[in-house]
Design an enzyme around this catalytic site. Structure first.
Site, PDB file in Angstrom:
ATOM      1  N   ASP A  13       1.113  -7.098  -0.865  1.00 51.29           N
ATOM      2  CA  ASP A  13       2.523  -7.360  -0.574  1.00 51.29           C
ATOM      3  C   ASP A  13       3.278  -6.114  -0.117  1.00 51.29           C
ATOM      4  O   ASP A  13       4.482  -5.980  -0.358  1.00 51.29           O
ATOM      5  CB  ASP A  13       3.236  -7.977  -1.794  1.00 51.29           C
ATOM      6  CG  ASP A  13       2.604  -9.280  -2.214  1.00 51.29           C
ATOM      7  OD1 ASP A  13       2.156 -10.023  -1.320  1.00 51.29           O
ATOM      8  OD2 ASP A  13       2.559  -9.567  -3.424  1.00 51.29           O
ATOM      9  N   LYS A  16       2.394  -5.788   5.036  1.00 51.23           N
ATOM     10  CA  LYS A  16       1.372  -5.751   6.096  1.00 51.23           C
ATOM     11  C   LYS A  16       1.708  -6.726   7.215  1.00 51.23           C
ATOM     12  O   LYS A  16       1.490  -6.430   8.391  1.00 51.23           O
ATOM     13  CB  LYS A  16      -0.011  -6.129   5.520  1.00 51.23           C
ATOM     14  CG  LYS A  16      -0.491  -5.194   4.441  1.00 51.23           C
ATOM     15  CD  LYS A  16      -1.789  -5.685   3.819  1.00 51.23           C
ATOM     16  CE  LYS A  16      -1.652  -6.962   3.026  1.00 51.23           C
ATOM     17  NZ  LYS A  16      -0.817  -6.861   1.824  1.00 51.23           N
ATOM     18  N   GLY A  40      -0.159 -13.841   1.381  1.00 57.77           N
ATOM     19  CA  GLY A  40       1.090 -14.425   1.868  1.00 57.77           C
ATOM     20  C   GLY A  40       1.812 -13.347   2.643  1.00 57.77           C
ATOM     21  O   GLY A  40       2.188 -12.327   2.078  1.00 57.77           O
ATOM     22  N   HIS A  41       1.927 -13.535   3.937  1.00 57.78           N
ATOM     23  CA  HIS A  41       2.535 -12.516   4.790  1.00 57.78           C
ATOM     24  C   HIS A  41       3.819 -13.075   5.403  1.00 57.78           C
ATOM     25  O   HIS A  41       3.782 -14.079   6.108  1.00 57.78           O
ATOM     26  CB  HIS A  41       1.561 -12.097   5.898  1.00 57.78           C
ATOM     27  CG  HIS A  41       0.264 -11.563   5.345  1.00 57.78           C
ATOM     28  ND1 HIS A  41      -0.842 -11.365   6.115  1.00 57.78           N
ATOM     29  CD2 HIS A  41      -0.083 -11.166   4.095  1.00 57.78           C
ATOM     30  CE1 HIS A  41      -1.824 -10.873   5.356  1.00 57.78           C
ATOM     31  NE2 HIS A  41      -1.385 -10.763   4.128  1.00 57.78           N
ATOM     32  N   GLN A 223      -4.313  -8.575   0.929  1.00 57.50           N
ATOM     33  CA  GLN A 223      -4.298  -7.939  -0.405  1.00 57.50           C
ATOM     34  C   GLN A 223      -4.116  -6.422  -0.249  1.00 57.50           C
ATOM     35  O   GLN A 223      -3.506  -5.991   0.718  1.00 57.50           O
ATOM     36  CB  GLN A 223      -5.579  -8.268  -1.186  1.00 57.50           C
ATOM     37  CG  GLN A 223      -5.664  -9.694  -1.688  1.00 57.50           C
ATOM     38  CD  GLN A 223      -6.105 -10.682  -0.621  1.00 57.50           C
ATOM     39  OE1 GLN A 223      -7.133 -10.498   0.004  1.00 57.50           O
ATOM     40  NE2 GLN A 223      -5.349 -11.734  -0.415  1.00 57.50           N
TER      41      GLN A 223
HETATM   42  P1  GDP Z   1       2.324  -8.595   2.865  1.00 59.21           P
HETATM   43  O1  GDP Z   1       1.604  -9.555   1.991  1.00 59.21           O
HETATM   44  O2  GDP Z   1       1.795  -7.205   2.752  1.00 59.21           O
HETATM   45  O3  GDP Z   1       2.401  -9.040   4.292  1.00 59.21           O
HETATM   46  O4  GDP Z   1       3.813  -8.530   2.309  1.00 59.21           O
HETATM   47  P2  GDP Z   1       4.727  -9.799   1.912  1.00 59.21           P
HETATM   48  O5  GDP Z   1       5.149 -10.470   3.165  1.00 59.21           O
HETATM   49  O6  GDP Z   1       4.075 -10.612   0.872  1.00 59.21           O
HETATM   50  O7  GDP Z   1       5.929  -9.067   1.194  1.00 59.21           O
HETATM   51  C1  GDP Z   1       6.736  -8.148   1.835  1.00 59.21           C
HETATM   52  C2  GDP Z   1       8.174  -8.678   1.868  1.00 59.21           C
HETATM   53  O8  GDP Z   1       9.069  -7.617   2.182  1.00 59.21           O
HETATM   54  C3  GDP Z   1       8.434  -9.731   2.922  1.00 59.21           C
HETATM   55  O9  GDP Z   1       9.372 -10.644   2.428  1.00 59.21           O
HETATM   56  C4  GDP Z   1       9.003  -8.956   4.102  1.00 59.21           C
HETATM   57  O10 GDP Z   1       9.870  -9.731   4.912  1.00 59.21           O
HETATM   58  C5  GDP Z   1       9.782  -7.891   3.380  1.00 59.21           C
HETATM   59  N1  GDP Z   1       9.859  -6.594   4.052  1.00 59.21           N
HETATM   60  C6  GDP Z   1       8.922  -5.984   4.821  1.00 59.21           C
HETATM   61  N2  GDP Z   1       9.323  -4.741   5.173  1.00 59.21           N
HETATM   62  C7  GDP Z   1      10.553  -4.567   4.605  1.00 59.21           C
HETATM   63  C8  GDP Z   1      11.476  -3.479   4.558  1.00 59.21           C
HETATM   64  O11 GDP Z   1      11.254  -2.401   5.103  1.00 59.21           O
HETATM   65  N3  GDP Z   1      12.628  -3.664   3.833  1.00 59.21           N
HETATM   66  C9  GDP Z   1      12.902  -4.827   3.197  1.00 59.21           C
HETATM   67  N4  GDP Z   1      14.030  -4.916   2.518  1.00 59.21           N
HETATM   68  N5  GDP Z   1      12.063  -5.878   3.218  1.00 59.21           N
HETATM   69  C10 GDP Z   1      10.880  -5.734   3.902  1.00 59.21           C
HETATM   70  P1  IMO Z   2      -1.199 -10.250   0.255  1.00 58.21           P
HETATM   71  O1  IMO Z   2      -2.150 -10.343   1.424  1.00 58.21           O
HETATM   72  C1  IMO Z   2      -0.598  -9.558  -4.002  1.00 58.21           C
HETATM   73  C2  IMO Z   2      -3.737 -10.929  -6.720  1.00 58.21           C
HETATM   74  C3  IMO Z   2      -3.408 -12.083  -7.632  1.00 58.21           C
HETATM   75  C4  IMO Z   2      -4.281 -11.725  -8.830  1.00 58.21           C
HETATM   76  C5  IMO Z   2      -5.536 -11.153  -8.177  1.00 58.21           C
HETATM   77  C6  IMO Z   2      -6.672 -12.136  -8.038  1.00 58.21           C
HETATM   78  O2  IMO Z   2      -0.019 -11.129   0.367  1.00 58.21           O
HETATM   79  O3  IMO Z   2      -0.875  -8.815  -0.008  1.00 58.21           O
HETATM   80  P2  IMO Z   2      -7.092 -14.179  -6.397  1.00 58.21           P
HETATM   81  O4  IMO Z   2      -6.323 -15.440  -6.194  1.00 58.21           O
HETATM   82  O5  IMO Z   2      -7.219 -13.340  -5.182  1.00 58.21           O
HETATM   83  O6  IMO Z   2      -8.416 -14.398  -7.067  1.00 58.21           O
HETATM   84  O7  IMO Z   2      -6.205 -13.349  -7.477  1.00 58.21           O
HETATM   85  O8  IMO Z   2      -5.131 -10.699  -6.891  1.00 58.21           O
HETATM   86  N1  IMO Z   2      -3.515 -11.187  -5.274  1.00 58.21           N
HETATM   87  C7  IMO Z   2      -2.497 -10.678  -4.572  1.00 58.21           C
HETATM   88  N2  IMO Z   2      -1.446  -9.927  -4.975  1.00 58.21           N
HETATM   89  N3  IMO Z   2      -0.734  -9.876  -2.705  1.00 58.21           N
HETATM   90  C8  IMO Z   2      -1.791 -10.609  -2.278  1.00 58.21           C
HETATM   91  O9  IMO Z   2      -2.051 -10.849  -0.985  1.00 58.21           O
HETATM   92  C9  IMO Z   2      -2.709 -11.071  -3.241  1.00 58.21           C
HETATM   93  N4  IMO Z   2      -3.827 -11.834  -3.194  1.00 58.21           N
HETATM   94  C10 IMO Z   2      -4.317 -11.879  -4.435  1.00 58.21           C
HETATM   95  O10 IMO Z   2      -2.049 -12.111  -7.950  1.00 58.21           O
HETATM   96  O11 IMO Z   2      -3.675 -10.695  -9.565  1.00 58.21           O
HETATM   97 MG    MG Z   3       1.984 -10.937   0.455  1.00 60.05          MG
END
Ligand code: GDP
Ligand code: IMO
Ligand code: MG
Length: 440
Positions: A13, A16, A40-41, A223
């Site tokens: 999270d 990416k 979840g992106h 991840q």
């Molecule tokens: P990922 O799994 O690595 O793609 O990250 P996620 O999408 O799960 O979580 C990142 C969250 O932060 C998302 O809701 C993005 O829209 C948000 N985000 C990304 N970059 C920034 C930033 O520089 N500032 C803020 N406030 N939000 C950001």
């Molecule tokens: P993105 O791509 C954050 C965590 C779960 C749990 C562990 C194992 O959005 O960064 P799993 O379902 O993979 O067997 O769970 O890994 N986990 C993540 N945490 N971002 C993710 O993906 C994750 N995918 C799995 O919360 O701790």
């Molecule tokens: Mg994510």
């Protein structure tokens, strides 16, 4: 050539999705190489929010080649759902290609994931319950169902029956679940096969061809490094390798095909699920960061645990991935805090001190981050578009991080929007930076 890998440098999270989406503009192809719909992106484009779990983050560019590689585990229902949603929102999905060798998440994998967590009770990992672990386990046991099997009426049913055999005992509580009926499962998954057929391809070949003709290929990690099954906080990890080396295996290229490796990292740390977290803030500050950063899971909606930036873990991640650059996200979230800290070492039991990430689980479980305070800043930075516009303490924070970790910062993100991004001089000189400048 060239190939560029984007990985999460923390516990997932990191943002990416945003960084990949942005960089994908300059890329000819984007390839997912591991994980599944545990990812979840979130991408914000022109104020509209998009959430992807399986489809590579480049899909919003019309016709962009977006490849789901052999290293990914695919829940076909989820993938088809994403394709339908994209189409309904008028996004051209013809560039999407799915590896025939990727493994498939079956209904029993989801149930086994849930049952496994229930069995662990207090020791549970906090998985996303998407069936990821059991699907990778079946792959390693050579009992996996692959995408190509969904296209083969003659063998699918036999393969499912064989795969179910060793799980019989664990699945006994679910005996009456209609989705576990062999005939129903076979029909359902053959239907998925028919729906996905047009996207199925020899994706390794596609990636080779792209690299061969000099196209820019982005390998998009899911991840994060600290969730890596080999190098992360085992057993509180995911079941794949989110490190950069896995891009080769999960896409079918060799290490010499990789030219740059970008690590995405927040200006603080979060983690979802259980496991060690040396800089965790279980206090009002942690809550403040969660609210300001909107730290709730994209996949499960769970509140993310929050803490200060862990530079010990980040330096470890830089080594594991041989990072050529860092992309620091969410710097805006730290604006206005009275104090800003980073962790530069750990303390353990009996006054033990650690400068390096400890390999021993008992040490890690007791490790607490030793913090140093850096100067805070109060200005809203979400409209800054160059390093010079950032307040001096924010620039000092970034310089401290780069120096400690030993990797230059190529990009700074100051908000979720595509435009809320700063290219540093290192970024401008990178392959992607040069491609971006050439396109202007
Ligand atoms: P990922 O799994 O690595 O793609 O990250 P996620 O999408 O799960 O979580 C990142 C969250 O932060 C998302 O809701 C993005 O829209 C948000 N985000 C990304 N970059 C920034 C930033 O520089 N500032 C803020 N406030 N939000 C950001
Ligand atoms: P993105 O791509 C954050 C965590 C779960 C749990 C562990 C194992 O959005 O960064 P799993 O379902 O993979 O067997 O769970 O890994 N986990 C993540 N945490 N971002 C993710 O993906 C994750 N995918 C799995 O919360 O701790
Ligand atoms: Mg994510």
């Amino acid at each position: 050539m060239p190939g560029i890998v984007i990985v999460g440098a923390q516990w997932g999270d990191e943002g990416k999705g945003k960084i990949t989406d942005l960089l994908a503009q300059q890329a000819d192809a984007v390839v997912r190489f591991q994980g599944g719909n545990n990812a979840g992106h979130t991408i914000v484009r022109d104020g509209t929010v998009w959430k992807f779990h399986l489809v590579p983050s480049g899909i919003l560019y019309p016709g962009k080649r977006c490849i789901v590689g052999n290293g990914v585990v695919i829940d076909p229902k989820v993938l088809i759902g994403e394709i339908h949603e994209l189409r309904a929102r008028r996004i051209d999905t013809r560039g999407l290609k799915i590896s025939a060798n990727a493994h498939v998440i079956m209904p029993y994998h989801r149930l086994l994931d849930t049952a496994g967590e229930a069995r662990l009770g207090k020791l549970q990992i906090g998985t996303t319950k998407r069936g990821i672990g059991p699907a990778y386990a079946d792959k390693a046991s050579r009992l996996g169902i692959r995408v190509q099997d969904l296209l083969d009426e003659k063998i699918l049913k036999k393969k499912i029956a064989t795969a179910l055999e060793p799980h019989k005992l664990a699945l006994r509580p679910y005996e009456r679940e209609p989705e576990l009926d062999l005939h129903t499962m076979n029909e359902e998954y053959l239907t998925y096969g028919r729906q996905l057929q047009e996207y199925v391809a020899d994706t390794t070949r596609l990636v080779w061809d792209a690299l061969e003709q000099g196209d820019l290929v982005l390998f998009e990690g899911a991840q994060g490094t600290m969730l890596d099954i080999d190098h992360g906080t085992y057993p509180f990890v995911t079941s794949s390798n989110p490190v950069a080396g896995a891009a080769c295996v999960g896409a079918g290229v060799g290490p010499r095909d990789i030219d740059e490796i970008w690590g995405v990292c927040k200006a603080y740390t979060t983690r979802v699920g259980a496991g060690p977290f040396p800089t965790e803030l279980a206090d009002e500050m942690g809550e403040r960061i969660r609210e300001r950063g909107n730290e709730y899971g994209t996949t499960t909606g769970r509140p993310r645990r929050t803490g200060w930036l862990d530079l010990v873990a980040l330096r470890y991640a830089a080594r594991l991935n041989t990072l050529s650059a860092l992309a620091i996200t969410k710097l805006d979230v730290l604006s206005g805090l009275d104090k800003v800290f980073v962790c530069t070492s750990y303390s353990g039991e009996d006054d033990a001190a650690f400068d390096e990430y400890p390999y021993h689980q008992s040490v890690l479980h007791h490790a607490r981050g030793e913090l140093i305070e850096l100067e805070a800043w109060s200005e809203d930075i979400s409209d800054c578009r160059s390093e010079e516009e950032l307040p001096a303490p924010a620039r000092d924070f970034l310089a401290f991080v780069a120096d400690f970790v030993g990797a230059p910062i190529a990009m700074i993100s100051v908000g979720p929007g595509r435009d809320q991004t700063i290219w540093t001089s290192t970024g401008a000189e990178s392959l992607l930076g040069r491609a971006a400048l050439a396109a202007e």
